[in-house]
Scaffold this motif. Structure first.
Motif: not given
Length: 156
Positions: A24-28, A108-118
């Protein structure tokens, strides 16, 4: 009832570059305090503000490696989605598709990059991805895998 995650994909954000979003295009998001493999450090009130992404029906779509998706079992017995071993969360204040209001909260909170990094955070020149099946993989600062050609001769 568990929220449907659907197909995770990668969206380009003007500031953060590549960000993982649900169907639904919601950021994780990833949590910097999640340092123990297989364990979420966000329970109770934290999980109210940062709800865990359920693992039930998640799958990888465009721009995301299915092999990096996995899950952990939370203290309450529910399955939480992981990306490259890192638990994923939503942010309660993200109300519209494409929101990334949780980026950088409390450092401490970051949107996830495709490799699970910040997402949106400058990377070291080299990094290590802890792949759930292959183990540790060397990556460049853009999250691209580095390879070794075994027929190369050293220093020639």
């Amino acid at each position: 009832m568990t929220k449907s995650v659907g197909a995770l994909t990668v969206r380009t954000d003007p500031t953060l570059k590549e960000v993982v979003v649900d169907g639904k295009d919601m950021s994780v998001y990833v949590f910097a305090k999640d340092t123990k493999p297989g364990v979420s450090s966000c329970d109770g009130e934290c999980a109210t503000q940062w709800p865990p992404v359920p693992a039930a029906d998640a799958e990888a779509a465009k721009g995301l490696n299915q092999e990096l998706l996995g899950s952990i079992t939370r203290a309450d017995g529910t399955a939480q989605l992981t990306l490259a071993g890192k638990p994923l969360y939503y942010f309660a204040k993200d109300t519209m598709p494409g929101d990334v209001k949780g980026q950088g909260v409390n450092d401490t909170w970051y949107a996830s990059a495709p490799d699970g990094w910040k997402a949106g955070v400058k990377r070291q020149a080299l990094g290590v991805l802890d792949h759930p099946k292959l183990g540790k993989i060397l990556q460049d600062k853009n999250g691209r895998t580095l390879y070794l050609f075994t027929k190369d001769e050293p220093w020639r």
